[in-house]
Design a protein around this motif. Structure first.
Motif, short mmCIF file in Angstrom:
data_model
loop_
_atom_site.label_atom_id
_atom_site.label_comp_id
_atom_site.label_asym_id
_atom_site.label_seq_id
_atom_site.Cartn_x
_atom_site.Cartn_y
_atom_site.Cartn_z
N ASN A 172 0.81 -1.23 0.00
CA ASN A 172 0.00 0.00 0.00
C ASN A 172 0.84 1.27 0.00
OD1 ASN A 172 -2.54 -1.14 -0.14
ND2 ASN A 172 -2.51 -1.67 2.04
N ALA A 173 2.15 1.12 -0.08
CA ALA A 173 3.01 2.32 -0.08
C ALA A 173 2.69 3.18 -1.31
CB ALA A 173 4.47 1.91 -0.08
N LYS A 174 2.57 4.49 -1.07
CA LYS A 174 2.15 5.36 -2.17
C LYS A 174 3.31 5.76 -3.08
CE LYS A 174 -1.72 6.93 0.48
NZ LYS A 174 -1.36 5.92 1.52
N ASN A 175 4.49 5.81 -2.52
CA ASN A 175 5.67 6.16 -3.31
C ASN A 175 6.90 5.66 -2.55
OD1 ASN A 175 6.23 8.07 -1.25
ND2 ASN A 175 4.79 9.47 -2.25
N ASN A 176 8.07 5.94 -3.07
CA ASN A 176 9.28 5.38 -2.45
C ASN A 176 9.52 5.92 -1.05
OD1 ASN A 176 9.50 4.15 -4.85
ND2 ASN A 176 11.55 4.88 -5.35
N GLU A 177 9.21 7.21 -0.85
CA GLU A 177 9.41 7.79 0.48
C GLU A 177 8.50 7.10 1.49
OE1 GLU A 177 11.67 9.31 2.19
OE2 GLU A 177 12.57 9.18 0.22
N ASP A 178 7.27 6.90 1.04
CA ASP A 178 6.29 6.23 1.90
C ASP A 178 6.75 4.78 2.17
OD1 ASP A 178 3.93 5.91 3.30
OD2 ASP A 178 2.79 5.29 1.52
N ALA A 179 7.31 4.12 1.16
CA ALA A 179 7.82 2.75 1.36
C ALA A 179 8.92 2.75 2.41
CB ALA A 179 8.33 2.18 0.04
N ARG A 180 9.81 3.74 2.35
CA ARG A 180 10.90 3.84 3.33
C ARG A 180 10.32 4.03 4.74
NH1 ARG A 180 13.47 6.86 -1.07
NH2 ARG A 180 15.40 5.81 -1.63
N GLU A 181 9.36 4.93 4.80
CA GLU A 181 8.72 5.23 6.10
C GLU A 181 8.09 3.97 6.68
OE1 GLU A 181 7.91 7.08 9.28
OE2 GLU A 181 9.19 7.96 7.73
N ARG A 182 7.42 3.19 5.81
CA ARG A 182 6.76 1.96 6.28
C ARG A 182 7.79 0.93 6.74
NH1 ARG A 182 1.14 1.32 3.88
NH2 ARG A 182 0.58 3.48 3.44
N LEU A 183 8.95 0.91 6.10
CA LEU A 183 10.03 0.01 6.55
C LEU A 183 10.48 0.40 7.96
CD1 LEU A 183 12.25 -0.31 3.33
CD2 LEU A 183 11.06 -2.18 4.47
N PHE A 184 10.73 1.71 8.13
CA PHE A 184 11.17 2.17 9.46
C PHE A 184 10.14 1.81 10.52
CE2 PHE A 184 13.86 5.26 6.99
CZ PHE A 184 15.08 4.81 7.47
N GLN A 185 8.87 2.03 10.16
CA GLN A 185 7.81 1.77 11.15
C GLN A 185 7.77 0.29 11.54
OE1 GLN A 185 4.23 3.26 9.36
NE2 GLN A 185 4.79 5.38 9.76
N TYR A 186 7.90 -0.58 10.54
CA TYR A 186 7.83 -2.02 10.86
C TYR A 186 8.97 -2.41 11.80
CZ TYR A 186 7.73 -7.04 10.71
OH TYR A 186 7.67 -8.35 11.09
N PHE A 187 10.18 -1.96 11.48
CA PHE A 187 11.31 -2.40 12.31
C PHE A 187 11.34 -1.70 13.67
CE2 PHE A 187 12.68 -3.78 8.07
CZ PHE A 187 12.88 -5.13 8.36
N GLU A 188 10.63 -0.58 13.75
CA GLU A 188 10.49 0.03 15.06
C GLU A 188 9.56 -0.82 15.93
OE1 GLU A 188 10.71 4.45 14.70
OE2 GLU A 188 8.86 4.23 15.88
N LYS A 189 8.51 -1.34 15.28
CA LYS A 189 7.56 -2.18 16.02
C LYS A 189 8.15 -3.56 16.31
CE LYS A 189 3.15 -0.41 14.40
NZ LYS A 189 2.55 -0.31 13.11
N CYS A 190 8.95 -4.09 15.37
CA CYS A 190 9.50 -5.45 15.51
C CYS A 190 11.02 -5.41 15.42
CB CYS A 190 8.98 -6.37 14.42
SG CYS A 190 7.22 -6.48 14.37
#
Ligand SMILES: Cc1cc2nc3c(=O)[nH]c(=O)nc-3n(C[C@H](O)[C@H](O)[C@H](O)COP(=O)(O)O)c2cc1C
Length: 331
Positions: A305-323
């Motif tokens: 569901n990432a809207k663009n590359n920046e959003d994809a990066r943000e989602r990566l950071f968020q996942y690894f922050e949670k896990c």
């Protein structure tokens, strides 16, 4: 192991950014590029140059350019153009059974058409490669990737087809030993057909492909087809770009930073793909890569569901922050 390892051609995946992910772990012996549509290449479509971007590393010499098309002439012309690029040679796609390819007369259709038509294609491509090998240079290698054929294929029909390919000068065959309609999830590929090809054509390399994803599946495929010269891996390389190193037993001991690895992939996509392709390229890669993690389904949905590359990066950071425990992994 004395077998070669090859990266499979996979549309939207087998491009330079992905190859770089594989190369971080020592790479493989041959990199098949995602299929290139011959007429589009000839018409110099806006995006065509991105299909052939290599970044000029020594690994580019191990590229194999796969062509797809419905008629012989454009495919021969495309083969000629691609043979000027770095790499080992040209592969003709005779195996793709996706309806949007097969229904147009490309991919596996070449195994189903009157054989004279396919013979004419092979002859034309072969002679294009021979004609453009200048100054006494060896012509680019011609290979074919194929399946077993239609669902009602016969063994004799299959071998008379491969006899034709070999007698027309095809120099390597990759077999994904399933029929046209056999899907991934169904029964295992019939690896014994790759063995039969190896025994029938000892003069050329035979490569086996399909469902090889770890040591156990590799051992099984090679038990069924001990005389093949190599093993081609597709989806498992997308989920684990380190698979070749793992199977060769040369993986480094230290854990991999899975976040940084993913960030590097996104940066390479930005280097080697046009912005219009970013979303599909990221989506396809992360659909496989996310399988490595504790909350694979959730992570995959986030990335798709990432809207663009920046959003994809943000989602990566968020996942690894949670896990955070997923970030450094023994691969
Ligand atoms: C996303 C995707 C794209 C593919 N694109 C191509 C292609 O461009 N040309 C081709 O010959 N096969 C293509 N294939 C088939 C693969 O090359 C390979 O034969 C198949 O995935 C089985 O190998 P595996 O079990 O190691 O994945 C594709 C497969 C996938 C999953």
């Amino acid at each position: 192991m004395d077998k070669k390892f090859l990266l499979a051609p996979m549309a939207t995946l087998s491009h330079e950014a992905f190859r770089r992910s594989v190369q971080k772990f020592g790479g493989c012996d041959e990199y098949f590029n995602e299929m290139i549509n011959a007429p589009s290449l000839l018409h110099k479509g806006r995006f065509e140059k991105f299909y052939t971007l290599t970044g000029d590393t020594p690994e580019s010499q191990k590229l194999v350019w796969q062509i797809t098309g419905t008629t012989a002439e454009p495919m021969a012309q495309a083969a000629q153009i691609l043979s000027e690029l770095p790499g080992i040679g040209i592969d003709i796609n005779m195996g793709c059974s996706a309806p949007q390819i097969a229904n147009t007369g490309a991919g596996i259709s070449w195994m189903l058409k009157p054989v004279a038509e396919t013979q004419n294609l092979v002859r034309k491509v072969k002679s294009a490669l021979e004609n453009c090998a200048k100054d006494g240079k060896t012509p680019s290698r011609l290979s074919v990737k194929l399946r077993l054929g239609a669902d009602n294929f016969t063994e004799s029909g299959f071998f008379s087809f491969t006899d034709m390919l070999v007698s027309e000068g095809v120099q390597q065959l990759t077999l994904h030993p399933r029929t046209q309609k056999e899907k991934f999830a169904r029964a295992l590929p019939r690896y014994e057909y790759a063995e039969k090809l190896s025994l029938r054509y000892p003069q050329i390399p035979i490569i086996v492909n399909g469902e090889i994803k770890d040591k156990k599946s590799l051992d099984y495929a090679l038990k069924c087809a001990p005389h093949v010269n190599g093993v081609m891996i597709g989806r498992a390389a997308a989920s684990q770009p380190w698979i070749f190193a793992k199977l060769k037993g040369i993986l480094p001991e230290e854990k991999l930073d899975m976040l940084n690895f993913a960030l590097d992939f996104i940066s390479d996509v930005e280097k080697f793909q046009p912005p219009e392709f970013f979303q599909t390229r990221l989506q396809r890669f992360f659909a496989y890569y996310c399988q490595n993690f504790s909350f694979a389904g959730y992570f995959k949905t986030q990335m798709l569901n990432a809207k663009n590359n920046e959003d994809a990066r943000e989602r990566l950071f968020q996942y690894f922050e949670k896990c955070p425990e997923d970030r450094l992994k023994k691969i």
